[in-house]
Design a protein around this motif. Sequence first.
Motif, PDB file in Angstrom:
ATOM      1  N   GLY A  20       0.817  -1.211   0.000  1.00  0.00           N
ATOM      2  CA  GLY A  20       0.000   0.000   0.000  1.00  0.00           C
ATOM      3  C   GLY A  20       0.848   1.258   0.000  1.00  0.00           C
ATOM      4  O   GLY A  20       0.546   2.226  -0.707  1.00  0.00           O
ATOM      5  N   LEU A  21       1.922   1.240   0.781  1.00  0.00           N
ATOM      6  CA  LEU A  21       2.818   2.399   0.810  1.00  0.00           C
ATOM      7  C   LEU A  21       3.524   2.594  -0.534  1.00  0.00           C
ATOM      8  O   LEU A  21       3.693   3.728  -0.988  1.00  0.00           O
ATOM      9  CB  LEU A  21       3.849   2.240   1.929  1.00  0.00           C
ATOM     10  CG  LEU A  21       3.313   2.382   3.352  1.00  0.00           C
ATOM     11  CD1 LEU A  21       4.405   2.049   4.363  1.00  0.00           C
ATOM     12  CD2 LEU A  21       2.772   3.774   3.578  1.00  0.00           C
ATOM     13  N   LEU A  22       3.913   1.486  -1.170  1.00  0.00           N
ATOM     14  CA  LEU A  22       4.539   1.595  -2.482  1.00  0.00           C
ATOM     15  C   LEU A  22       3.561   2.154  -3.516  1.00  0.00           C
ATOM     16  O   LEU A  22       3.930   2.988  -4.348  1.00  0.00           O
ATOM     17  CB  LEU A  22       5.057   0.236  -2.942  1.00  0.00           C
ATOM     18  CG  LEU A  22       6.346  -0.246  -2.289  1.00  0.00           C
ATOM     19  CD1 LEU A  22       6.653  -1.679  -2.704  1.00  0.00           C
ATOM     20  CD2 LEU A  22       7.497   0.661  -2.662  1.00  0.00           C
ATOM     21  N   LEU A  23       2.313   1.698  -3.456  1.00  0.00           N
ATOM     22  CA  LEU A  23       1.302   2.221  -4.378  1.00  0.00           C
ATOM     23  C   LEU A  23       1.064   3.705  -4.139  1.00  0.00           C
ATOM     24  O   LEU A  23       0.959   4.487  -5.091  1.00  0.00           O
ATOM     25  CB  LEU A  23      -0.006   1.447  -4.223  1.00  0.00           C
ATOM     26  CG  LEU A  23      -0.014   0.046  -4.819  1.00  0.00           C
ATOM     27  CD1 LEU A  23      -1.299  -0.676  -4.431  1.00  0.00           C
ATOM     28  CD2 LEU A  23       0.124   0.102  -6.317  1.00  0.00           C
ATOM     29  N   LEU A  24       0.983   4.102  -2.884  1.00  0.00           N
ATOM     30  CA  LEU A  24       0.785   5.509  -2.557  1.00  0.00           C
ATOM     31  C   LEU A  24       1.946   6.352  -3.059  1.00  0.00           C
ATOM     32  O   LEU A  24       1.759   7.419  -3.654  1.00  0.00           O
ATOM     33  CB  LEU A  24       0.603   5.687  -1.051  1.00  0.00           C
ATOM     34  CG  LEU A  24       0.402   7.110  -0.553  1.00  0.00           C
ATOM     35  CD1 LEU A  24      -0.900   7.673  -1.107  1.00  0.00           C
ATOM     36  CD2 LEU A  24       0.397   7.142   0.960  1.00  0.00           C
ATOM     37  N   GLY A  25       3.154   5.882  -2.844  1.00  0.00           N
ATOM     38  CA  GLY A  25       4.334   6.593  -3.324  1.00  0.00           C
ATOM     39  C   GLY A  25       4.354   6.696  -4.835  1.00  0.00           C
ATOM     40  O   GLY A  25       4.718   7.729  -5.396  1.00  0.00           O
ATOM     41  N   SER A  26       3.952   5.632  -5.505  1.00  0.00           N
ATOM     42  CA  SER A  26       3.906   5.638  -6.962  1.00  0.00           C
ATOM     43  C   SER A  26       2.884   6.648  -7.478  1.00  0.00           C
ATOM     44  O   SER A  26       3.152   7.377  -8.449  1.00  0.00           O
ATOM     45  CB  SER A  26       3.558   4.242  -7.472  1.00  0.00           C
ATOM     46  OG  SER A  26       3.353   4.246  -8.851  1.00  0.00           O
ATOM     47  N   ILE A  46       1.802   9.346  -5.928  1.00  0.00           N
ATOM     48  CA  ILE A  46       2.312  10.695  -5.652  1.00  0.00           C
ATOM     49  C   ILE A  46       3.386  11.069  -6.669  1.00  0.00           C
ATOM     50  O   ILE A  46       3.393  12.179  -7.206  1.00  0.00           O
ATOM     51  CB  ILE A  46       2.839  10.790  -4.211  1.00  0.00           C
ATOM     52  CG1 ILE A  46       1.668  10.695  -3.224  1.00  0.00           C
ATOM     53  CG2 ILE A  46       3.636  12.070  -3.997  1.00  0.00           C
ATOM     54  CD1 ILE A  46       2.092  10.561  -1.782  1.00  0.00           C
ATOM     55  N   LYS A  47       4.304  10.138  -6.951  1.00  0.00           N
ATOM     56  CA  LYS A  47       5.376  10.405  -7.910  1.00  0.00           C
ATOM     57  C   LYS A  47       4.799  10.689  -9.298  1.00  0.00           C
ATOM     58  O   LYS A  47       5.236  11.635  -9.974  1.00  0.00           O
ATOM     59  CB  LYS A  47       6.320   9.207  -7.973  1.00  0.00           C
ATOM     60  CG  LYS A  47       7.445   9.381  -8.947  1.00  0.00           C
ATOM     61  CD  LYS A  47       8.297   8.134  -9.014  1.00  0.00           C
ATOM     62  CE  LYS A  47       9.237   8.245 -10.184  1.00  0.00           C
ATOM     63  NZ  LYS A  47       9.674   6.970 -10.682  1.00  0.00           N
ATOM     64  N   ASP A  48       3.842   9.881  -9.741  1.00  0.00           N
ATOM     65  CA  ASP A  48       3.227  10.106 -11.046  1.00  0.00           C
ATOM     66  C   ASP A  48       2.520  11.456 -11.107  1.00  0.00           C
ATOM     67  O   ASP A  48       2.583  12.161 -12.110  1.00  0.00           O
ATOM     68  CB  ASP A  48       2.237   8.990 -11.378  1.00  0.00           C
ATOM     69  CG  ASP A  48       2.927   7.681 -11.707  1.00  0.00           C
ATOM     70  OD1 ASP A  48       4.141   7.697 -11.979  1.00  0.00           O
ATOM     71  OD2 ASP A  48       2.239   6.636 -11.688  1.00  0.00           O
ATOM     72  N   ARG A  49       1.838  11.809 -10.036  1.00  0.00           N
ATOM     73  CA  ARG A  49       1.124  13.090 -10.011  1.00  0.00           C
ATOM     74  C   ARG A  49       2.104  14.263 -10.093  1.00  0.00           C
ATOM     75  O   ARG A  49       1.862  15.242 -10.799  1.00  0.00           O
ATOM     76  CB  ARG A  49       0.272  13.190  -8.747  1.00  0.00           C
ATOM     77  CG  ARG A  49      -0.472  14.481  -8.622  1.00  0.00           C
ATOM     78  CD  ARG A  49      -1.462  14.666  -9.773  1.00  0.00           C
ATOM     79  NE  ARG A  49      -2.018  15.999  -9.723  1.00  0.00           N
ATOM     80  CZ  ARG A  49      -1.920  16.882 -10.698  1.00  0.00           C
ATOM     81  NH1 ARG A  49      -1.311  16.585 -11.824  1.00  0.00           N
ATOM     82  NH2 ARG A  49      -2.447  18.077 -10.577  1.00  0.00           N
TER      83      ARG A  49
END
Length: 71
Positions: free
Chosen positions: A46-52, A54-57
């Motif tokens: 979940g943290l990796l998905l959230l980071g991904s 945020i990075k894409d945004r």
Amino acid sequence: MRTSGIFMVLAGSAIIVFYIIYELLKVIVFIPSKMRIAVALIVLGGLLLLGSVIKDRVNDSKKETFKGVRS
């Protein structure tokens, strides 16, 4: 100034998240190790998905052009 403020907010949030994860893992000591591993993988995923996201945004916002918009 703004960058350092954002960094401080993110660093403080990361510390809180890791502390919550640590406390949750400490509380579930009596749960079998397979379940602890599963919970840890779910949280980390979940943290990796959230980071991904945020990075894409952030990357997408850098590419946006606002032609014809006055500030």
